[in-house]
Enzyme design. Structure first.
Site, PDB file in Angstrom:
ATOM      1  N   THR A   1      -6.920   5.655 -10.839  1.00 23.91           N
ATOM      2  CA  THR A   1      -7.502   5.823 -12.210  1.00 23.91           C
ATOM      3  C   THR A   1      -9.021   6.068 -12.416  1.00 23.91           C
ATOM      4  O   THR A   1      -9.242   5.979 -13.851  1.00 23.91           O
ATOM      5  CB  THR A   1      -6.523   4.798 -13.135  1.00 23.91           C
ATOM      6  OG1 THR A   1      -7.101   3.738 -12.793  1.00 23.91           O
ATOM      7  CG2 THR A   1      -5.238   5.056 -13.205  1.00 23.91           C
TER       8      THR A   1
ATOM      9  N   TRP B   1      -4.117   7.005 -22.974  1.00 23.46           N
ATOM     10  CA  TRP B   1      -4.949   6.202 -23.596  1.00 23.46           C
ATOM     11  C   TRP B   1      -4.219   4.620 -23.651  1.00 23.46           C
ATOM     12  O   TRP B   1      -4.161   3.843 -24.649  1.00 23.46           O
ATOM     13  CB  TRP B   1      -5.293   6.635 -25.206  1.00 23.46           C
ATOM     14  CG  TRP B   1      -6.087   7.418 -25.309  1.00 23.46           C
ATOM     15  CD1 TRP B   1      -6.154   8.731 -24.442  1.00 23.46           C
ATOM     16  CD2 TRP B   1      -6.933   8.084 -26.378  1.00 23.46           C
ATOM     17  NE1 TRP B   1      -7.326   9.667 -24.908  1.00 23.46           N
ATOM     18  CE2 TRP B   1      -7.477   9.391 -26.070  1.00 23.46           C
ATOM     19  CE3 TRP B   1      -7.414   7.324 -27.490  1.00 23.46           C
ATOM     20  CZ2 TRP B   1      -8.298   9.946 -27.071  1.00 23.46           C
ATOM     21  CZ3 TRP B   1      -8.112   7.811 -28.354  1.00 23.46           C
ATOM     22  CH2 TRP B   1      -8.659   9.036 -28.164  1.00 23.46           C
TER      23      TRP B   1
ATOM     24  N   ASP C   1       1.061  -1.201  -0.074  1.00 21.57           N
ATOM     25  CA  ASP C   1      -0.045   0.073  -0.081  1.00 21.57           C
ATOM     26  C   ASP C   1       0.845   1.197   0.088  1.00 21.57           C
ATOM     27  O   ASP C   1       1.605   1.519   1.154  1.00 21.57           O
ATOM     28  CB  ASP C   1      -0.858  -0.050   1.246  1.00 21.57           C
ATOM     29  CG  ASP C   1      -1.946   1.312   1.365  1.00 21.57           C
ATOM     30  OD1 ASP C   1      -1.692   2.084   0.551  1.00 21.57           O
ATOM     31  OD2 ASP C   1      -2.465   1.434   2.257  1.00 21.57           O
ATOM     32  N   ILE C   2       0.764   1.931  -1.054  1.00 19.94           N
ATOM     33  CA  ILE C   2       1.946   2.995  -1.439  1.00 19.94           C
ATOM     34  C   ILE C   2       1.603   4.183  -0.300  1.00 19.94           C
ATOM     35  O   ILE C   2       2.220   5.210  -0.289  1.00 19.94           O
ATOM     36  CB  ILE C   2       2.056   3.512  -2.629  1.00 19.94           C
ATOM     37  CG1 ILE C   2       0.978   3.932  -3.326  1.00 19.94           C
ATOM     38  CG2 ILE C   2       2.752   2.243  -3.531  1.00 19.94           C
ATOM     39  CD1 ILE C   2       1.126   4.797  -4.570  1.00 19.94           C
TER      40      ILE C   2
ATOM     41  N   TYR D   1      -9.118  13.675 -10.820  1.00 24.45           N
ATOM     42  CA  TYR D   1      -7.797  12.697 -11.370  1.00 24.45           C
ATOM     43  C   TYR D   1      -6.803  13.518 -11.969  1.00 24.45           C
ATOM     44  O   TYR D   1      -5.544  13.330 -11.217  1.00 24.45           O
ATOM     45  CB  TYR D   1      -8.503  11.840 -12.411  1.00 24.45           C
ATOM     46  CG  TYR D   1      -7.349  10.728 -13.122  1.00 24.45           C
ATOM     47  CD1 TYR D   1      -6.530   9.952 -12.327  1.00 24.45           C
ATOM     48  CD2 TYR D   1      -6.878  11.055 -14.426  1.00 24.45           C
ATOM     49  CE1 TYR D   1      -5.669   9.187 -12.958  1.00 24.45           C
ATOM     50  CE2 TYR D   1      -5.899  10.573 -15.107  1.00 24.45           C
ATOM     51  CZ  TYR D   1      -5.201   9.267 -14.205  1.00 24.45           C
ATOM     52  OH  TYR D   1      -4.393   8.581 -14.810  1.00 24.45           O
TER      53      TYR D   1
ATOM     54  N   ALA E   1      -1.724   3.992  -9.231  1.00 26.12           N
ATOM     55  CA  ALA E   1      -2.739   5.125  -9.351  1.00 26.12           C
ATOM     56  C   ALA E   1      -3.814   4.866  -9.027  1.00 26.12           C
ATOM     57  O   ALA E   1      -4.333   3.771  -9.254  1.00 26.12           O
ATOM     58  CB  ALA E   1      -2.376   5.675 -10.682  1.00 26.12           C
TER      59      ALA E   1
ATOM     60  N   ASP F   1      -1.893  12.283 -19.531  1.00 27.80           N
ATOM     61  CA  ASP F   1      -2.428  13.490 -20.084  1.00 27.80           C
ATOM     62  C   ASP F   1      -3.293  14.405 -19.652  1.00 27.80           C
ATOM     63  O   ASP F   1      -3.307  15.510 -20.164  1.00 27.80           O
ATOM     64  CB  ASP F   1      -2.782  12.938 -21.521  1.00 27.80           C
ATOM     65  CG  ASP F   1      -3.962  12.097 -21.516  1.00 27.80           C
ATOM     66  OD1 ASP F   1      -3.849  10.995 -20.573  1.00 27.80           O
ATOM     67  OD2 ASP F   1      -4.805  12.139 -22.121  1.00 27.80           O
TER      68      ASP F   1
END
Length: 258
Positions: free
Chosen positions: A36, A124, A12-13, A99, A34, A76
């Site tokens: 996401t 993507w 668990d970061i 996000y 992440a 991005d």
């Protein structure tokens, strides 16, 4: 090169102590972790920030203490998404979503804790398996006669296998000192074009994919209209650019269909 993969279930970061106990001197850490869930983040900013900002900072601090290198993967979505030409690494950031904001905060936290870290933005990303866009199009091709896909969002479809190869190239090259880079398959496409390419790639009629506008698919988090990333930083650093996105897609489909 020996590679050790650690899942979120194993580490668990958001737990800085746990991260510090794992990272060892001389390592190159590639942080792909992440939050996401872009839409869910709009109503759960604390959870997104815990992983994307605090977690990223924990990893960078652990690498700094241990004397390890760090490659941190970003997105991005740190940009506004309203450009008309590929984003360079030094283009102004202006994330329009939770996000994107938490990922941008993570970038800043990483470089604050470890200035020598590499932040690598991509976009993507898909493997063709699970529930990503390419996998979803494969499933919908089997389930529906026609599929409506937005044609007013443009980006750089990136095969996860190619992205992984590029990240490993960077990890293996200690001479690269550039703090921020962009890495995607080359070229650009709309989601509509990508969906048609998937249909064609599995032997289906691409005409079954029909174009529509983003206004017909309103989401909690707005999607970037244009988020193509320039590969100039990657190539200037002496690293090999990734192949065209259609070639990456073809390999992804071969891999998942056997």
């Amino acid at each position: 090169m020996q590679v050790r993969g650690v899942t979120s279930g194993e580490l668990d970061i958001t737990d800085g102590t746990a991260v510090a106990q794992v990272v060892e001197p001389g390592w190159v850490v590639v942080n792909c972790a992440a939050y996401t869930a872009v839409d869910a983040a709009e109503s759960d900013e604390d959870a997104a920030a815990a992983v994307n900002e605090l977690g990223a900072a924990n990893v960078a601090r652990a690498c700094a203490r241990a004397g390890a290198r760090l490659v941190h993967v970003s997105t991005d979505y740190v940009f506004a998404g309203d450009a008309t030409a590929p984003y360079e690494v030094d283009a102004p950031t202006a994330p329009a979503t939770v996000y994107g904001r938490t990922k941008r905060s993570g970038e800043i936290a990483v470089h604050r804790a470890l200035p020598s870290a590499h932040v690598v933005r991509t976009a993507w990303v898909y493997s063709g398996a699970g529930s990503d866009f390419v996998a979803t199009m494969r499933r919908l091709e089997r389930e529906r006669d026609t599929v409506d896909v937005v044609d007013d969002q443009i980006g750089s479809p990136t095969y996860a296998g190619d992205l992984a190869g590029g990240l490993l190239d960077l990890a293996a090259d200690a001479t690269v000192t550039v703090p921020t880079l962009h890495l995607t398959n080359s070229g650009q496409a709309s989601w509509f074009e990508l969906a048609r390419a998937v249909f064609e790639g599995v032997g289906a009629d691409p005409e079954r994919v029909r174009p529509c506008s983003s206004a017909q698919f309103v989401r909690p988090a707005p999607r970037p209209a244009y988020s193509v990333l320039s590969s100039r930083s990657w190539e200037t650093a002496g690293l090999s650019p990734l192949r065209p996105w259609r070639e990456g897609l073809a390999e992804a489909l071969r891999t998942v269909t056997g």
